[in-house]
Structure formats: C-alpha cells, structure tokens
Design a protein around this motif. Sequence first.
Motif, mmCIF file in Angstrom:
data_model
loop_
_atom_site.group_PDB
_atom_site.id
_atom_site.type_symbol
_atom_site.label_atom_id
_atom_site.label_comp_id
_atom_site.label_asym_id
_atom_site.label_seq_id
_atom_site.Cartn_x
_atom_site.Cartn_y
_atom_site.Cartn_z
ATOM 1 N N PRO A 46 0.801 -1.230 0.000
ATOM 2 C CA PRO A 46 0.000 0.000 0.000
ATOM 3 C C PRO A 46 0.832 1.278 0.000
ATOM 4 O O PRO A 46 0.535 2.220 -0.741
ATOM 5 C CB PRO A 46 -0.830 -0.125 1.280
ATOM 6 N N ARG A 47 1.851 1.329 0.801
ATOM 7 C CA ARG A 47 2.643 2.544 0.899
ATOM 8 C C ARG A 47 3.440 2.799 -0.390
ATOM 9 O O ARG A 47 3.590 3.939 -0.822
ATOM 10 C CB ARG A 47 3.575 2.473 2.110
ATOM 11 N N HIS A 74 -2.348 4.436 10.811
ATOM 12 C CA HIS A 74 -3.105 3.420 10.087
ATOM 13 C C HIS A 74 -2.312 2.121 9.932
ATOM 14 O O HIS A 74 -1.152 2.131 9.544
ATOM 15 C CB HIS A 74 -3.511 3.933 8.705
ATOM 16 N N ASP A 75 -2.971 1.012 10.249
ATOM 17 C CA ASP A 75 -2.396 -0.316 10.046
ATOM 18 C C ASP A 75 -2.820 -0.797 8.655
ATOM 19 O O ASP A 75 -4.001 -1.032 8.392
ATOM 20 C CB ASP A 75 -2.913 -1.281 11.115
ATOM 21 N N LEU A 76 -1.862 -0.936 7.759
ATOM 22 C CA LEU A 76 -2.171 -1.307 6.381
ATOM 23 C C LEU A 76 -1.854 -2.760 6.065
ATOM 24 O O LEU A 76 -1.859 -3.165 4.905
ATOM 25 C CB LEU A 76 -1.372 -0.400 5.429
ATOM 26 N N SER A 77 -1.614 -3.543 7.101
ATOM 27 C CA SER A 77 -1.242 -4.941 6.874
ATOM 28 C C SER A 77 -2.364 -5.748 6.216
ATOM 29 O O SER A 77 -2.106 -6.735 5.532
ATOM 30 C CB SER A 77 -0.850 -5.598 8.200
ATOM 31 N N CYS A 79 -4.680 -4.282 4.129
ATOM 32 C CA CYS A 79 -5.210 -3.450 3.038
ATOM 33 C C CYS A 79 -4.998 -4.202 1.723
ATOM 34 O O CYS A 79 -3.904 -4.202 1.155
ATOM 35 C CB CYS A 79 -4.514 -2.101 3.016
ATOM 36 N N PRO A 82 -4.941 -2.249 -2.871
ATOM 37 C CA PRO A 82 -5.061 -0.803 -2.615
ATOM 38 C C PRO A 82 -5.081 0.032 -3.896
ATOM 39 O O PRO A 82 -4.368 -0.260 -4.851
ATOM 40 C CB PRO A 82 -3.818 -0.494 -1.777
ATOM 41 N N LEU A 101 -6.048 6.306 0.085
ATOM 42 C CA LEU A 101 -5.808 4.902 -0.227
ATOM 43 C C LEU A 101 -7.093 4.123 0.034
ATOM 44 O O LEU A 101 -7.591 4.086 1.165
ATOM 45 C CB LEU A 101 -4.665 4.363 0.623
ATOM 46 N N CYS A 103 -8.786 0.666 0.394
ATOM 47 C CA CYS A 103 -8.477 -0.739 0.637
ATOM 48 C C CYS A 103 -9.704 -1.589 0.284
ATOM 49 O O CYS A 103 -10.822 -1.275 0.696
ATOM 50 C CB CYS A 103 -8.099 -0.960 2.101
#
Length: 245
Positions: A46-47, A74-77, A79, A82, A101, A103
Amino acid sequence: MSATVCIYKGRASSAIACVVALSCYLAMNMTAALAASATDIPANDPRTIAREHIETELAHVGTTVSATLLPSRHDLSDCANPVAFLQSKKFNANGRLFVGLQCQGAQERTVFLPAQINVQGAYLVATTSIKQGTLVTPAMLEVRKGELTSMIESTFSEPSDAIGKMAARNIERGGIIKRAYLQQALLVRRGQPVFYEIIGSGFRISGRGEALQEGHAGDLVNVRTEGSKLLAGRLSPEGVVKVSF
C-alpha cells in the motif's frame, strides 16, 4: 552458497588468486542479499502504491518529483488491492499533502496518509538589476535549477513566461523572478495612436487609428480608424491590433 577458503602458501600468485576468489564470493553474496531484500516488499504494498501514485500525478510540476510517506496511525497490513488517489494536487509551502488509499476486500475502507514532497526543477533569476516599470528582455534572465518545493506556485520555469512583462517592483541582480514581481505591460493607452491589421481570406490591410481604451497583450481593443470607422481586435505583444474576418 558454500564459503570460499583461501590458503596462502607464500607465493604472490597464490595470494592474488586468493584475493580475487574472496572478492567474487563477497560480491555474489551481496547481490543475493539485495535481491532477497527487494522481494520482501510485495508488489501491491500500500505505501509503495501511494508513493508511486503521488510521483506520477505530480511529475509535471518539476524536473524531478519524489515523495516520502510519513508515519501514520493506520495499520495497512490487511489493506488488500489498494487504490491510491489524490483529492488535490496542491501541497503546502513545506511540501506536505495527503494521499488517499482505498483498501478492498473484507476490510474495505479509505484512509489518508501524510506525505512529504520534494520538487527539483528550473526557475528564473535576474542577471541584472531590473527597475520597476522596465520591460523584461531575454538578456535579463537566467535559468537555474534547484529545489522548488516551497516556491513552485510563485516562480516561472520558462523565460518565455516572463519576457515582455513589466517589473511591478525593483528586482535585485541574482534575485529570483517571482510571478508577483511582474505584470502584463500596458501596451496602449486610451487616445493613443495605434496600428491595426485586418486579416482575411487572401487579404491583409494595415492602417493607423486611435485606441479607444488601454490594453495589454491579448486584450480586445476598439480602434477608430482615420476614416472614423470602428474596429475591434486583439492586441498583439508588438502593440498592433489584429482584426480577423
């Protein structure tokens, strides 16, 4: 990969061969380590997607645009798939903006991540002191390159954007030419003699008349000809009223 062991037996040729073999071994291990670290970042990270989207969308603002995602809560684990977007392509004087973003999947949601932008590009500086009221010429300008992040909205990147404009204030030699420092030059004043040119299919007529209002380059100006006819045309950068038929 097995380790390489060198045994030096006192001969120079053996020592050289040993060094070469050891260098090859270290180089191969370093390459493998870099390849392994590259695969640690998933293709749909995502990043990474957010950063690349910013750099693509803002590529037009400078020669080089780089973005760094700042820490966020934000926890994007989780996501999945994206999709990045920008609600606005403008950033503040410090180079900060937010990238959205989306998700997908079971944890569908939209988050906004803070980012730091760095813009490198061209800007104009004065090669000589320019007094207020002076028309800017090519010889007065120099193109330089550097960081534009804090002044991207206030500077010129092309000399053609500044040439022909009038200095609204005194500009020191070596000073950055900012948009607020220049204004459109007043080319004609009301009652001033002006040349006009009538352009049509297969013909061109030129003459002289009187401007009925003041005008800058590109303005629509009314002209009374010497025969008392009224014409209207666009004022060219050379101060000629162009009338089209």
